[in-house]
Design a protein around this motif. Structure first.
Motif, PDB file in Angstrom:
ATOM      1  N   GLN A 125      -9.952  16.525 -33.956  1.00  0.00           N
ATOM      2  CA  GLN A 125     -10.987  15.554 -33.603  1.00  0.00           C
ATOM      3  C   GLN A 125     -11.282  14.617 -34.764  1.00  0.00           C
ATOM      4  N   TRP A 126     -11.356  15.178 -35.979  1.00  0.00           N
ATOM      5  CA  TRP A 126     -11.610  14.356 -37.175  1.00  0.00           C
ATOM      6  C   TRP A 126     -10.498  13.325 -37.348  1.00  0.00           C
ATOM      7  N   LYS A 127      -9.244  13.745 -37.157  1.00  0.00           N
ATOM      8  CA  LYS A 127      -8.116  12.842 -37.328  1.00  0.00           C
ATOM      9  C   LYS A 127      -8.146  11.732 -36.281  1.00  0.00           C
ATOM     10  N   GLN A 128      -8.453  12.074 -35.042  1.00  0.00           N
ATOM     11  CA  GLN A 128      -8.495  11.072 -33.978  1.00  0.00           C
ATOM     12  C   GLN A 128      -9.587  10.041 -34.234  1.00  0.00           C
ATOM     13  N   VAL A 129     -10.745  10.509 -34.705  1.00  0.00           N
ATOM     14  CA  VAL A 129     -11.839   9.588 -35.042  1.00  0.00           C
ATOM     15  C   VAL A 129     -11.428   8.680 -36.198  1.00  0.00           C
ATOM     16  N   SER A 130     -10.761   9.257 -37.208  1.00  0.00           N
ATOM     17  CA  SER A 130     -10.311   8.473 -38.365  1.00  0.00           C
ATOM     18  C   SER A 130      -9.338   7.377 -37.954  1.00  0.00           C
TER      19      SER A 130
ATOM     20  N   LYS B 195      -4.231  12.244 -48.355  1.00  0.00           N
ATOM     21  CA  LYS B 195      -3.058  13.112 -48.357  1.00  0.00           C
ATOM     22  C   LYS B 195      -2.639  13.447 -46.930  1.00  0.00           C
ATOM     23  N   GLN B 196      -1.373  13.790 -46.772  1.00  0.00           N
ATOM     24  CA  GLN B 196      -0.848  14.177 -45.464  1.00  0.00           C
ATOM     25  C   GLN B 196      -1.102  15.673 -45.247  1.00  0.00           C
ATOM     26  N   ILE B 197      -1.919  15.992 -44.276  1.00  0.00           N
ATOM     27  CA  ILE B 197      -2.167  17.393 -43.928  1.00  0.00           C
ATOM     28  C   ILE B 197      -0.980  17.936 -43.138  1.00  0.00           C
ATOM     29  N   VAL B 198      -0.508  19.125 -43.516  1.00  0.00           N
ATOM     30  CA  VAL B 198       0.556  19.818 -42.787  1.00  0.00           C
ATOM     31  C   VAL B 198       0.021  21.205 -42.446  1.00  0.00           C
ATOM     32  N   ILE B 199       0.131  21.602 -41.192  1.00  0.00           N
ATOM     33  CA  ILE B 199      -0.465  22.856 -40.731  1.00  0.00           C
ATOM     34  C   ILE B 199       0.593  23.936 -40.505  1.00  0.00           C
TER      35      ILE B 199
END
Length: 382
Positions: free
Chosen positions: A370-375, A121-125
């Protein structure tokens, strides 16, 4: 003769009431259809069957008590916004906090579970500002966010669509944040603008401008000037014009003067029925009385991003104030994403998780980025 407000009349519709003032020789009788009849008499006649006789003096006293109760209720609510006024013992507070954390666990401790539920899913903050990205301070003009927090939010915005949703006007919060790649929803979502540059999540950011309460601007300016004049004798009170709403800060006001401050604010607003009074953390908020709040702003932004009726979106809203509850409730109703309440103390909330202070918010946002960059790196290797 005793006069009645419409509110007092409505409360009397359930029964017939006769109010008498024997000294003045004036009798006022209110019958069930709310019409009021007056008659002059030397002696009050006996009350007919089904009527209740109340002296004018007693009625006025009761009305004063009723009005005082309303003021006291507001003052208690104002007091409750300050955790230092909790009256429970340390042991009971500890028990309450433990029980509350079972239902609203730390978003940091539950980070892996949160990531698992967002996969695909697309996370939106969505982020509140005061008390979330910056600490609560006595002078609202000095609510600066740290350089480290700014770097963290910038990294976050490169990974996910990110919006600041605040009670402050856009210009003020932008001067604090200074990030052009964010969405900004100021004045509790009544003034919404898209990124000026640097965001890869919108094709035409300049077109994203929404102001559902623009017709109220002259009224807001007028009331602001009156409130400044009315409250200038209350030491510590600060009135802030947030363009589409007004904030009356009482964080630096002696608690003994809270009821007087509330009364002064109400005395101004009684001439403006199109405005409503609400309360946040040590602040009274005056807003247009329209069906628009931070929850509506969240929905508008999701729709603008193309996620109006999608099941592959994962909104995350982080805030510390009562006004953020409108957004928490929307997410709960949608069954998508979740809210995170920033608070060191147990509070009634529709949020699913909690964080204690802005430093924890920064840690959570940093881990998300950080999680997104690693992914992304892992996906590029596949």
């Amino acid at each position: 003769m005793v006069s009645y407000t419409e509110d007092q009349r409505q409360k009397m519709t359930a029964q017939n009431v006769r109010i008498s003032d024997t000294k003045a020789g004036i009798i006022t009788v209110a019958v069930s259809n709310q019409k009021i009849f007056t008659a002059t008499a030397q002696k009050p006649p006996a009350a007919p069957v089904g009527y209740i006789t109340i002296s004018a003096k007693k009625l006025l006293k009761n009305l004063e008590i009723s009005n005082g109760a309303r003021i006291n209720a507001w003052v208690e609510s104002m007091r409750a916004s300050s955790p230092t006024h909790l009256k429970s013992s340390p042991s009971s507070l500890s028990e309450d906090h433990t029980s509350w954390r079972l239902h609203h666990p730390s978003a940091l401790e539950m980070f892996e579970q949160i990531i698992d539920s967002s996969k695909g899913k697309q996370i939106v903050i969505f982020l509140d500002y005061d008390g979330t990205l910056s600490p609560i301070v006595e002078d609202p003009d000095k609510a600066f966010m740290s350089k480290k927090m700014r770097r963290t939010v910038r990294k976050l915005a490169r990974c996910f669509p990110t919006a600041i949703v605040t009670g402050r006007c856009i210009d003020k919060v932008f001067n604090f944040v200074k990030l052009t790649e964010l969405y900004y929803a100021g004045s509790h979502g009544m003034d919404i603008k898209g990124p000026k540059k640097g965001s890869k999540f919108t094709k035409d950011s300049e077109s994203l401008l929404f102001q559902p309460a623009s017709e109220f601007l002259p009224m807001i300016d007028e009331v602001y000037k009156q409130l400044v004049d009315k409250t200038k004798s209350t030491t510590g009170a600060k009135v802030e014009n947030n363009k589409f709403c007004i904030s009356v800060h009482f964080r630096c006001v002696d608690e003994k003067k809270w009821s007087g401050l509330y009364t002064e604010v109400k005395s101004v607003l009684k001439e403006y029925p199109k405005l409503k009074l609400t309360q946040g953390r040590k602040v009274l908020e005056i807003r247009p009385n329209i069906k628009w709040d931070k929850g509506k702003a969240l929905e508008f932004l999701l729709e603008s991003l193309g996620f109006a009726n999608c099941t592959d979106v994962f909104p995350v809203y982080i805030g510390d104030d009562k006004t953020d509850e409108d957004a928490f409730k929307i997410l709960k109703e949608r069954g998508e994403g979740f809210g995170i309440l920033v608070s060191k103390f147990p509070k009634d909330t529709s949020a699913s998780y909690s964080l204690e202070e802005p430093s924890e918010v920064m840690d959570f946002l940093g881990r998300l980025a950080q999680w997104k960059q690693v992914s992304l790196r892992e996906d590029s290797r596949v």
